[in-house]
Design a protein around this motif. Structure first.
Motif, mmCIF file in Angstrom:
data_model
loop_
_atom_site.group_PDB
_atom_site.id
_atom_site.type_symbol
_atom_site.label_atom_id
_atom_site.label_comp_id
_atom_site.label_asym_id
_atom_site.label_seq_id
_atom_site.Cartn_x
_atom_site.Cartn_y
_atom_site.Cartn_z
ATOM 1 N N TRP A 75 29.690 44.935 24.133
ATOM 2 C CA TRP A 75 28.352 45.953 24.311
ATOM 3 C C TRP A 75 28.576 46.559 25.433
ATOM 4 C CZ3 TRP A 75 24.974 44.574 28.279
ATOM 5 C CH2 TRP A 75 25.098 43.504 29.104
ATOM 6 N N PHE A 76 27.618 47.563 25.589
ATOM 7 C CA PHE A 76 27.625 48.399 26.971
ATOM 8 C C PHE A 76 26.313 48.929 26.995
ATOM 9 C CE2 PHE A 76 29.551 51.200 23.551
ATOM 10 C CZ PHE A 76 28.560 52.274 23.628
ATOM 11 N N LEU A 77 26.008 49.684 28.106
ATOM 12 C CA LEU A 77 24.361 50.031 28.383
ATOM 13 C C LEU A 77 24.299 51.623 27.775
ATOM 14 C CD1 LEU A 77 23.687 48.745 32.163
ATOM 15 C CD2 LEU A 77 23.107 47.475 30.119
ATOM 16 N N THR A 78 23.089 51.642 27.370
ATOM 17 C CA THR A 78 22.923 53.092 27.002
ATOM 18 C C THR A 78 21.400 53.355 27.627
ATOM 19 O OG1 THR A 78 21.319 52.134 25.301
ATOM 20 C CG2 THR A 78 23.472 52.667 24.697
ATOM 21 N N TYR A 79 20.991 54.442 27.731
ATOM 22 C CA TYR A 79 19.812 54.941 28.519
ATOM 23 C C TYR A 79 18.907 55.784 27.557
ATOM 24 C CZ TYR A 79 16.857 56.990 32.024
ATOM 25 O OH TYR A 79 15.701 57.626 32.671
ATOM 26 N N SER A 80 17.678 55.647 27.599
ATOM 27 C CA SER A 80 16.817 56.237 26.704
ATOM 28 C C SER A 80 15.924 57.174 27.574
ATOM 29 C CB SER A 80 16.026 55.402 25.907
ATOM 30 O OG SER A 80 14.692 56.091 25.455
ATOM 31 N N THR A 81 16.050 58.332 27.467
ATOM 32 C CA THR A 81 15.386 59.437 28.130
ATOM 33 C C THR A 81 13.886 59.414 27.760
ATOM 34 O OG1 THR A 81 15.668 61.290 26.548
ATOM 35 C CG2 THR A 81 17.402 60.894 28.558
ATOM 36 N N VAL A 88 20.876 48.185 25.082
ATOM 37 C CA VAL A 88 22.179 47.720 24.748
ATOM 38 C C VAL A 88 22.682 48.330 23.537
ATOM 39 C CG1 VAL A 88 23.244 45.666 24.107
ATOM 40 C CG2 VAL A 88 22.100 45.585 26.238
ATOM 41 N N TRP A 89 23.784 48.868 23.470
ATOM 42 C CA TRP A 89 24.738 49.099 22.515
ATOM 43 C C TRP A 89 25.774 48.294 22.024
ATOM 44 C CZ3 TRP A 89 23.567 52.812 18.796
ATOM 45 C CH2 TRP A 89 24.698 52.966 17.754
ATOM 46 N N LEU A 90 25.509 47.653 20.819
ATOM 47 C CA LEU A 90 26.484 46.594 20.657
ATOM 48 C C LEU A 90 27.580 47.250 19.834
ATOM 49 C CD1 LEU A 90 27.341 43.422 19.753
ATOM 50 C CD2 LEU A 90 25.881 43.830 17.886
ATOM 51 N N GLU A 91 28.850 47.177 20.111
ATOM 52 C CA GLU A 91 30.029 48.175 19.581
ATOM 53 C C GLU A 91 30.574 47.040 18.684
ATOM 54 O OE1 GLU A 91 32.851 51.007 19.211
ATOM 55 O OE2 GLU A 91 30.780 51.061 20.061
ATOM 56 N N ASP A 92 30.765 45.790 18.833
ATOM 57 C CA ASP A 92 31.443 45.027 17.981
ATOM 58 C C ASP A 92 30.733 43.698 17.748
ATOM 59 O OD1 ASP A 92 33.160 46.724 17.025
ATOM 60 O OD2 ASP A 92 34.952 45.884 18.557
ATOM 61 N N TYR A 121 15.186 45.997 29.461
ATOM 62 C CA TYR A 121 15.835 47.021 28.585
ATOM 63 C C TYR A 121 14.972 47.313 27.391
ATOM 64 C CZ TYR A 121 20.153 46.229 31.361
ATOM 65 O OH TYR A 121 20.979 46.208 32.293
ATOM 66 N N SER A 122 15.089 48.409 26.914
ATOM 67 C CA SER A 122 14.035 48.588 25.796
ATOM 68 C C SER A 122 14.459 48.721 24.431
ATOM 69 C CB SER A 122 13.525 50.367 25.944
ATOM 70 O OG SER A 122 14.677 51.202 25.744
ATOM 71 N N ARG A 123 15.754 48.659 24.137
ATOM 72 C CA ARG A 123 16.232 48.478 22.837
ATOM 73 C C ARG A 123 17.625 47.983 22.659
ATOM 74 N NH1 ARG A 123 16.437 54.884 22.301
ATOM 75 N NH2 ARG A 123 14.343 54.450 22.424
ATOM 76 N N LEU A 124 18.010 47.262 21.473
ATOM 77 C CA LEU A 124 19.232 46.714 21.239
ATOM 78 C C LEU A 124 19.558 47.365 19.917
ATOM 79 C CD1 LEU A 124 21.787 44.834 21.167
ATOM 80 C CD2 LEU A 124 20.250 43.039 20.271
ATOM 81 N N GLU A 125 20.845 48.205 20.002
ATOM 82 C CA GLU A 125 21.166 48.988 18.864
ATOM 83 C C GLU A 125 22.687 48.649 18.244
ATOM 84 O OE1 GLU A 125 18.582 52.990 18.964
ATOM 85 O OE2 GLU A 125 19.744 52.673 20.874
ATOM 86 N N TRP A 126 22.840 49.141 17.241
ATOM 87 C CA TRP A 126 24.291 49.136 16.728
ATOM 88 C C TRP A 126 24.472 49.757 15.387
ATOM 89 C CZ3 TRP A 126 20.911 44.915 16.773
ATOM 90 C CH2 TRP A 126 20.687 44.803 15.570
#
Length: 166
Positions: A75-81, A88-92, A121-126
């Motif tokens: 995973w890596f960090l994202t940012y919501s404007t 968190v963006w779950l890549e795999d 953090y506001s969300r977990l996405e994939w």
């Protein structure tokens, strides 16, 4: 993240140096499952230089059972404007086929949810491939909601290089 012992003796923990071979094996197995067996260019050295540096840009959690890595979440960090907060963006997400059904996928996602909650953090996405019915069912059972109105866009390879020259 603190390591978490699972009922069967497996442990969910942040990846550490020495885990590169197990993480790469999971990445390769996932690529095979996703019908892209020759797509992986990653190496143990590249993982080491990404995950285990002083200011990493990507992170991994693993499930370790009897000294073997049997599940990974990269995973890596994202940012919501809109929210003004990271996510968190779950890549795999991958669990070895022989260990599926033991709760390891849920434990990995719960570990990422814990990171989100603890850090505000506001969300977990994939994303998930639309033909991957077992994974889609698993995610729905956890309460994940599809973002049907959004379509992922990508530029890569020659198109990426051409765009950079504009």
């Amino acid at each position: 993240m603190q390591p978490r012992e699972l009922p069967d003796g497996a442990t969910v923990r942040a990846a550490r140096p020495g885990d590169e071979a197990g993480i790469l094996a999971g990445i390769v197995a996932l690529a095979v499952y996703e019908r892209e067996p020759d797509a992986v260019e990653n190496t143990e050295e590249a993982l080491r230089g990404t995950l285990f540096v002083s200011d990493p840009r990507a992170f991994a959690h693993v499930v370790e059972k009897d000294g073997e890595i049997v599940g990974i979440a990269l995973w890596f960090l994202t940012y919501s404007t809109w929210t003004g907060r990271h996510g968190v963006w779950l890549e795999d997400l991958w669990v070895d086929e022989g260990h599926r059904g033991a709760g390891y996928g849920t434990a990995l996602l719960a570990s990422l949810a814990t990171v989100c909650v603890e850090r505000g953090y506001s969300r977990l996405e994939w994303t998930v491939l639309d033909w991957n019915a077992p994974s889609i069912a698993f995610y729905r059972a956890l309460g994940a909601a599809p973002m049907a109105e959004w379509t992922t866009q990508r530029v890569s390879g020659d198109v990426l290089a051409a765009l950079a020259e504009r």
